[in-house]
Design a protein around this motif. Sequence first.
Motif, PDB file in Angstrom:
ATOM      1  N   UNK A 112      32.771  29.154  32.852  1.00  0.00           N
ATOM      2  CA  UNK A 112      32.619  29.532  34.338  1.00  0.00           C
ATOM      3  C   UNK A 112      33.951  29.524  34.905  1.00  0.00           C
ATOM      4  N   UNK A 113      33.926  30.282  36.066  1.00  0.00           N
ATOM      5  CA  UNK A 113      35.175  30.146  37.081  1.00  0.00           C
ATOM      6  C   UNK A 113      34.511  30.183  38.376  1.00  0.00           C
ATOM      7  N   UNK A 114      35.306  29.706  39.381  1.00  0.00           N
ATOM      8  CA  UNK A 114      35.125  29.413  40.621  1.00  0.00           C
ATOM      9  C   UNK A 114      35.870  30.521  41.717  1.00  0.00           C
ATOM     10  N   UNK A 115      35.181  30.963  42.676  1.00  0.00           N
ATOM     11  CA  UNK A 115      35.901  31.639  43.613  1.00  0.00           C
ATOM     12  C   UNK A 115      35.219  31.339  45.116  1.00  0.00           C
ATOM     13  N   UNK A 116      36.051  31.411  46.148  1.00  0.00           N
ATOM     14  CA  UNK A 116      35.775  30.995  47.637  1.00  0.00           C
ATOM     15  C   UNK A 116      35.700  32.257  48.265  1.00  0.00           C
ATOM     16  N   UNK A 165      35.917  39.235  38.517  1.00  0.00           N
ATOM     17  CA  UNK A 165      36.584  38.881  39.748  1.00  0.00           C
ATOM     18  C   UNK A 165      36.674  39.873  40.682  1.00  0.00           C
ATOM     19  N   UNK A 166      37.130  40.980  40.129  1.00  0.00           N
ATOM     20  CA  UNK A 166      37.239  42.491  40.983  1.00  0.00           C
ATOM     21  C   UNK A 166      35.914  42.974  41.598  1.00  0.00           C
ATOM     22  N   UNK A 167      34.712  42.677  40.723  1.00  0.00           N
ATOM     23  CA  UNK A 167      33.543  42.910  40.987  1.00  0.00           C
ATOM     24  C   UNK A 167      33.194  41.817  42.457  1.00  0.00           C
ATOM     25  N   UNK A 168      33.616  40.798  42.381  1.00  0.00           N
ATOM     26  CA  UNK A 168      33.304  39.711  43.532  1.00  0.00           C
ATOM     27  C   UNK A 168      34.112  40.152  44.729  1.00  0.00           C
ATOM     28  N   UNK A 199      46.066  34.572  39.261  1.00  0.00           N
ATOM     29  CA  UNK A 199      45.600  35.702  38.968  1.00  0.00           C
ATOM     30  C   UNK A 199      44.292  36.255  40.133  1.00  0.00           C
ATOM     31  N   UNK A 200      43.784  35.283  40.621  1.00  0.00           N
ATOM     32  CA  UNK A 200      42.699  35.750  41.928  1.00  0.00           C
ATOM     33  C   UNK A 200      43.710  36.107  42.883  1.00  0.00           C
ATOM     34  N   UNK A 201      45.018  35.586  43.223  1.00  0.00           N
ATOM     35  CA  UNK A 201      45.754  35.783  44.288  1.00  0.00           C
ATOM     36  C   UNK A 201      46.092  37.170  44.071  1.00  0.00           C
TER      37      UNK A 201
END
Length: 160
Positions: free
Chosen positions: A5-9, A70-73, A107-109
């Motif tokens: 899993x990964x995490x996002x805020x 992450x793009x969907x999020x 990558x998220x940035x």
Amino acid sequence: MPAESEIAYFAAGCFWGVEAAFRNVSGVISTAVGYQGGDSLNPTYQDVCRGDTNHAEVVRVIFDPARVDYQKLLSVFWDNHNPTTLNRQGPDIGTQYRSAIFYVNDAQKELAEQSKSQLEQAKVFSKPIVTEILKAPDFFMAEDYHQQYLEKRGLATCSL
């Protein structure tokens, strides 16, 4: 956290409705609401609401990147609030209601900055986007009664 899993805020106003939006996304393993981006350790809801801490109300999203990217999020984030109002969402006013993406890796940035830029270039919003994109600071879990607040009350969304 499950191994793959990964995490996002994400901060997008009152965390109750934001959490509900992410909980409904296939591939999201779990969500939690809390506080990030402030000046004090272990803030309480009362501290944050008084404006004493400079924290934002945030949703932590744990997701399976094999099922949702992450793009969907990011799409869920942009679609579920107004990123053009500074420190405000609907009737809620204060720095705790600011729009922010707190990234956990490069990558998220990059993806967050690209998505913001694409929306600005496409003029999706009539005003400039004020969303902050910042490295994720410590996450402080909100009090238990805030977790899955709407779900516990049989509500799907916040009504404004």
